[in-house]
Design an enzyme around this catalytic site. Structure first.
Site, PDB file in Angstrom:
ATOM      1  N   GLY A  62      52.638  47.185  28.816  1.00 11.23           N
ATOM      2  CA  GLY A  62      53.336  45.942  28.534  1.00 11.23           C
ATOM      3  C   GLY A  62      52.498  44.796  28.028  1.00 11.23           C
ATOM      4  O   GLY A  62      52.985  43.671  27.939  1.00 11.23           O
TER       5      GLY A  62
ATOM      6  N   SER B 214      35.385  49.337  45.404  1.00  6.56           N
ATOM      7  CA  SER B 214      35.157  47.893  45.348  1.00  6.56           C
ATOM      8  C   SER B 214      35.518  47.155  46.635  1.00  6.56           C
ATOM      9  O   SER B 214      35.241  45.962  46.766  1.00  6.56           O
ATOM     10  CB  SER B 214      35.936  47.282  44.176  1.00  6.56           C
TER      11      SER B 214
ATOM     12  N   LYS C 273      41.057  40.320  39.321  1.00 11.48           N
ATOM     13  CA  LYS C 273      40.822  39.985  40.732  1.00 11.48           C
ATOM     14  C   LYS C 273      40.699  38.473  40.936  1.00 11.48           C
ATOM     15  O   LYS C 273      41.226  37.917  41.904  1.00 11.48           O
ATOM     16  CB  LYS C 273      39.548  40.690  41.228  1.00 11.48           C
TER      17      LYS C 273
END
Length: 788
Positions: free
Chosen positions: A374, A694, A737
């Site tokens: 998208g 992470s 993030k």
């Protein structure tokens, strides 16, 4: 001397008894074994044989006959001849030429050569008649054998078409097994060694048994041979019939004037081939196939295949190309109009055009857009084509598992077609389109082949100038094509294929970017699609942001477009029911159009807590804030992990625990703390799978906080992978993030030191709102976020 040209049926009679002398001249014969009762013509040409015949004629016309073991030897020696032979009576001689005779010999009986008395100028031998064994009484078994053999020889001769009443009478008149066996050898095609073994078999019954077996084999072979000949004859007959009918049809069509259409079609194809401006090699192949077509029946299936092939060659744009728009300002204007932001992509396209402007012969670029769904990867390819003034072609590669889909099928297969690359070029009508390879990471492979491997040649500028499609079987130049591939992830793409492309990452949009895209692109397009005028809908930026935050959860704008389309549909219905606008969408009446919010934000951490650390994670839908919880309880040192964690995340927790144990003194923990307590680590949103390294820093921080009973500051969010020595390694998705932290109101973000370069991807206005703290070791994190 060669074998007979014909073998006469011997006249079996009790004739006069001939006294056979002990010493006779001998003639060596080749390629044939003679049996008693045969009357056979022999062609004599070798000097020794002529001398032996002359000697026999001067005496009693009797001559010994022995077959050579090797027919190729021109001057045989005694050891080259079989010891068992026959005696022949010379009936007639004919002079064929000066040194060549035709001799008709009647074979009398078997003899054994005892001694060679002379070898020059002809063979003279001492012989002894062989004692043949015939049964004294014909038993029922022997009688059955004789009848079987007689029936089978007549059956064989009937299959061969050589049976007549004379032959039948001769066969029926013989009752001795040995004589019958000797007679039947005339009608069998025996090899020399096989025939010699029969000659040396002196027992008549045994000889007849061997003949019986050979007869059965001959009958089977002859039956099969006749069947094959009949089938072949039938096929030839059918082909001849079809040929005559076709010729008649051609004559009829010629009379009606229809045949001229075929000739005119050939001539028209020839003109089109010349006009297509094919390369010389391709034109040569096309004319070769046209010549084949000219001599074929127009209604045959092969003619249809060649006609289709020629049409493909003619319709391909060998020399046709569009002229690039090299006005960089115009191109930038078109790209800016169609897509908001995406500066990296636009810069790359402008660089490509700049090189093309300076060096028109530059090769086509291979670009791969990688990003979440998208974000506009496919529509970006279309905009690039429009900006460059090129034709646009799209090939969806998702789910393709057959290599032939890329390279095409060979023409030998029914319904064969070129692959998607050549089909796309034909569809574009030019040899330099923008070719979009959509969803290149969704290719599959199975026993049909690996389509990704077939793309290696297509996406290599050094090789694709001579790309050969299996259907065309001639090279086509793809070097002028601008290939653009799209993918959601790079992991499924084979490394060798990825190496051939220039990867450009498209990250998710920020809320501000989504707002601008909605205002500039989505709303005008949707209003037009639903037949609504701009003044009928009033919607503020604040309401659009509320839709983005509470009704969508994505990196791109597809879901946002669907929600705005829902509002447009409801307005269209109100208009259709008689209501009059304008219609204003507010925060209060938004639920009337879209229902209650679908994505409710998790509760923010209101205070510093023990055992709770704020982490940042990347998902295909963008960044996300994770609250990692850790608690300790009396136990035996077990580590419990919950929250639908993947293997890598579990290993990060194990590594964090090992680091804490190695640093127990610095953390002021008892050496045996891990034997007294169980540690439970939980990541909320337990139904959503989570994985990746992470979260290592976050998990370690939560565990240290729980073990030391010291709270973690709620003002910090963190990300990074840790090692057993506490080093913090770089991770991906820094932009997503950071934006997730900002949405939660967290202004301080801890990121690995080596990720400092990734800050350039974050818009400047957002970068100024966040304080980025670079960390290289877990000790730095503990000092910053764990309060004493």
């Amino acid at each position: 001397m060669r074998e007979e040209l014909e073998i006469n049926i011997p006249e079996i009679s009790e004739g006069e008894i001939i006294d056979v002398p002990e010493i006779l001249p001998l003639m060596a014969i080749r390629d044939i074994v003679l049996f008693p009762s045969m009357v056979v013509p022999l062609f004599v040409g070798r000097p020794k044989s002529l001398k032996a015949i002359e000697e026999a004629l001067n005496k009693d016309k009797l001559i010994a006959l022995s077959t050579q073991k090797n027919s190729r030897i021109e001057n045989p020696k005694p050891e080259d001849l079989y010891k068992i032979g026959t005696i022949g009576l010379i009936l007639k001689t004919f002079n064929i030429s000066e040194n060549r005779l035709k001799v008709v010999v009647q074979v009398l009986s078997r003899v054994e050569i005892k001694e060679f008395l002379q070898t020059d100028p002809y063979f003279k031998v001492k012989i002894e008649p062989c004692k043949e064994k015939e049964p004294e009484i014909i038993t029922p078994e022997i009688e059955a054998l004789i009848r079987t053999v007689k029936e089978n020889i007549e059956k064989l001769l009937a299959l061969k078409g050589t049976l007549n009443s004379e032959i039948s009478a001769v066969i029926e008149s013989i009752e001795e097994p040995g004589r019958l066996a000797d007679l039947i050898t005339i009608y069998l095609k025996l090899k020399v060694k096989q025939a010699q073994n029969l000659l040396e078999t002196l027992d008549g019954v045994e000889r007849l048994k061997t003949i019986s077996k050979i007869l059965l084999q001959e009958i089977e072979i002859t039956t099969l041979q006749n069947k094959i000949q009949a089938e072949a004859q039938e096929e030839i007959g059918r082909s001849q019939r079809e040929y005559f009918l076709r010729e008649q049809l051609r004559a009829i069509k010629r009379e009606l004037g229809e045949f001229e259409d075929i000739e005119s079609e050939i001539e028209e194809l020839r003109k089109k081939i010349k006009k297509a401006k094919m390369p010389k090699q391709v034109e040569k192949e096309a004319l070769k196939q046209l010549n084949r077509l000219e001599f074929m029946h127009p209604d045959s299936s092969e003619a249809a295949v060649i006609r289709n092939y020629l049409e493909w060659l003619i319709e391909l744009p060998w020399k046709k190309s569009t002229k690039d728009i090299l006005d960089l300002k115009h191109v930038k204007k078109v790209l800016d109009k169609d897509h908001y932001n995406l500066e990296k992509v636009k810069d790359r396209i402008l660089e490509f055009l700049a090189v093309k402007k300076i060096n028109p012969k530059a090769k086509g670029a291979i670009i791969c857009f990688v990003g979440p769904p998208g974000v506009g990867k496919t529509s970006l390819g279309r905009s690039i084509a429009e900006a460059l003034g090129r034709k646009f072609v799209r090939a969806a590669l998702g789910g393709i598992k057959d290599e032939a889909e890329i390279r095409g099928h060979r023409r030998t297969y029914v319904g064969a077609l070129p692959g998607r690359i050549i089909q796309g070029i034909k569809q574009a009508g030019v040899n330099n389109p923008v070719f979009l390879l959509d969803e290149i990471d969704k290719l599959c492979s199975d026993f049909h082949g690996d389509p990704a491997a077939a793309l290696l040649e297509v996406l290599d500028p050094e090789q694709n100038k001579e790309f050969v499609d299996h259907y065309l079987d001639v090279p086509f130049d793809l070097s002028k094509v601008l290939f653009i591939a799209t993918a959601n992830m790079t992991e499924p793409i084979p490394k060798v294929l990825l190496d051939r492309m220039e990867v450009i990452y498209l990250s998710g949009y920020t809320f501000k970017e989504k707002l601008e895209i909605a205002k500039r692109h989505l709303l005008p397009k949707l209003l037009k699609d639903h037949g609504l005028k701009k003044k009928l809908l009033k919607i503020s930026d604040k309401v659009i942001l509320k839709i983005i935050e509470e009704y969508t959860f994505e990196s791109g704008v597809r879901e946002l477009e669907r929600k705005l389309a829902t509002i447009c549909r409801k307005i269209a219905r109100k208009l259709a029911e008689g209501e009059k606008g304008p219609f204003e969408i507010t925060e209060e009446n938004l639920t009337e159009y879209l229902g209650p919010p679908e994505y409710i934000e998790e509760l923010k951490q209101e205070k510093d807590e023990i055992g709770v650390a704020t982490g940042l994670a990347w998902t295909p839908n963008g960044g996300e804030v994770l609250y990692v919880e850790a608690v300790t309880m009396p136990g035996k040192g077990n580590l419990i992990l919950t929250g639908h964690l993947g293997d890598i995340m579990k290993e990060s927790a194990q590594a964090a625990l090992s680091y804490i144990r190695s640093r127990h003194k610095e953390l002021q923990l008892r050496p045996d703390f891990y034997t007294k307590y169980d540690i439970h680590v939980h990541v909320p949103s337990g139904a959503i799978p989570k994985d990746g390294p992470s979260a290592g820093v976050t998990i370690a921080t939560a565990m240290i906080s729980a073990l030391t009973q010291k709270p973690v500051s709620k003002d910090y969010a963190m990300t990074g992978e840790i090692t057993l020595r506490g080093k913090v390694l770089p991770v991906g998705g820094i932009k997503e993030k950071s934006l997730a932290a900002l949405r939660k109101g967290i202004k301080k973000v801890l990121i690995p030191y080596k990720n400092a370069k990734d800050l350039e991807d974050i818009p400047k206005d957002l970068r100024e709102q966040i304080e980025f703290i670079f960390i290289s070791h877990l000790d730095e994190v503990i000092k910053l976020v764990i309060k004493n």
